[in-house]
Design an enzyme around this catalytic site. Sequence first.
Site, PDB file in Angstrom:
ATOM      1  N   SER A   1       0.828  -1.196   0.000  1.00 59.78           N
ATOM      2  CA  SER A   1       0.000   0.000   0.000  1.00 59.78           C
ATOM      3  C   SER A   1       0.874   1.264   0.000  1.00 59.78           C
ATOM      4  O   SER A   1       1.721   1.407  -0.884  1.00 59.78           O
ATOM      5  CB  SER A   1      -0.952  -0.054   1.202  1.00 59.78           C
TER       6      SER A   1
ATOM      7  N   HIS B   1      -8.180  -4.663  -0.783  1.00 61.96           N
ATOM      8  CA  HIS B   1      -7.023  -3.893  -0.346  1.00 61.96           C
ATOM      9  C   HIS B   1      -6.649  -4.211   1.097  1.00 61.96           C
ATOM     10  O   HIS B   1      -7.500  -4.176   1.980  1.00 61.96           O
ATOM     11  CB  HIS B   1      -7.268  -2.382  -0.491  1.00 61.96           C
TER      12      HIS B   1
ATOM     13  N   ASP C   1     -10.118  -3.495  -5.250  1.00 58.83           N
ATOM     14  CA  ASP C   1      -9.186  -2.505  -4.718  1.00 58.83           C
ATOM     15  C   ASP C   1      -9.112  -1.332  -5.690  1.00 58.83           C
ATOM     16  O   ASP C   1      -8.859  -1.540  -6.882  1.00 58.83           O
ATOM     17  CB  ASP C   1      -7.802  -3.174  -4.562  1.00 58.83           C
TER      18      ASP C   1
END
Length: 436
Positions: free
Chosen positions: A219, A406, A376
């Site tokens: 991320s 995600h 995501d």
Amino acid sequence: WGACRGDLGLGSLQRGSPGWGACKGAGLPGTMRASCVLLAALAVLAAYYVYIPLPGSVSDPWKLMLLDATFRSAQQVSNLIHSLGLSHHLLALNFIIVSFGKKSAHSSARVKVTDTAFDGVEVRPLKRSIVYVHGGGWALASASMSRSPAEIRYYDELCTAMAEELNAVIVSIEYRLVPKVYFPAQIHDVVRATKYFLQPEVLHKYSVDPGRIGISGDSAGGNLAAALGQQFTQDANLKDKLKVQALIYPVLQALDFNTPSYQQNVNTPILPRYVMVKYWVDYFKGNYDFVQAMVVNNHTSLDVEEAVALRARLNWTSLLPPSLTKDYKPVVQTTGNARIVREIPQLLDARSAPLIADQKVLQHLPKTYILTCEHDVLRDDGIMYAKRLESAGVEVTLDHFEDGFHGCMIFTSWPTNFDVGIRTRNSYIKWLDQNL
Ligand SMILES: *[C@@H]1O[C@H](CO)[C@@H](O)[C@H](O)[C@H]1NC(C)=O
Ligand SMILES: *[C@@H]1O[C@H](CO)[C@@H](O)[C@H](O)[C@H]1NC(C)=O
């Protein structure tokens, strides 16, 4: 509710209702009946709060809803604290997350966790090593391999699994977070720590093979890892120091919040589009008033000259396959708000948006692994980067998970254990094992 039940089997709600019936039928005193009604109303409200329509293909949908509702309520409490002027919302949110994720006494006997340098001379054979950068919107979570009070279990479990399964030295960086520092301080921290680690005497101290070191992150950590990779290729002393980079659902650009995956996942947990855009604005200490305009790409409209040339580098109509673009249409505004990039020029900086780096920078990057998830908003950031790297001649493995969402890779143990969490982690570690 009928529709919801049909879709996702709201079995628990159904089981709840006979209880209420019994309550009513027993001729209870008025106050008790009132509390029964109140309880039932609360249950319905809670179900309404928790329930979000999710595609059937996502891993463990009910668990994901509960995880999302927990995270959402933490965000709402933090926003309230922020609006009351008590604390920055990200400080409050991180406090809640860290309290929730407190580590149990668990620790693996086979893994040695240390904060400081070893003094003695190591005589073990040289090991591989991964420098890991944790995610959390540049603002949340913690490296967790340290003994800091903020240690939480998610990254600790991941790094422990990596150390064990790869028999590797894992360096998990505790970089400073928003709102203590803003872009590019996070990058500076990560670069500084990695450079320090790469010194021959430090590698020697930890018995690390200098030819088998990788950079990795998930991320926002994937964003920082990618930025570090690009910076290293431009420094003659650091150019060939990294053997691989492994990016897990990385954040890679802030120019287009209407890629097919952004459009498809506007409200998908754990990272709805609005929340992602707000993380970006926070990373730059920008004005929240811009968030709504950025959501419709007003910051990169055709009349914003600074953005025009860069947009071609994330032109998803040519970078993504038709199986992903489907019927989604590019959102390109003719007129927007040029003030946004003038006030936040960092939005167009390749150090914050590695996807828009020049091809000349990309071509020197090491062998790359990119993991993406279907559910995501950031799916297409990763896939476009894979495509641009490939075009630049870099060897890329794109590992896509159709039922992934995600953040899933850190959710591998009870009560936040997801099947796709385990599979993504295994796949990632397997790639590292074969390529590092
Ligand atoms: C985007 O920009 C246009 C043109 O300036 C403006 O009319 C519109 O309201 C803006 N949209 C948002 C959501 O700010
Ligand atoms: C994006 O790619 C398409 C197809 O190759 C092309 O028609 C379009 O002009 C490109 N847009 C930009 C902004 O480069």
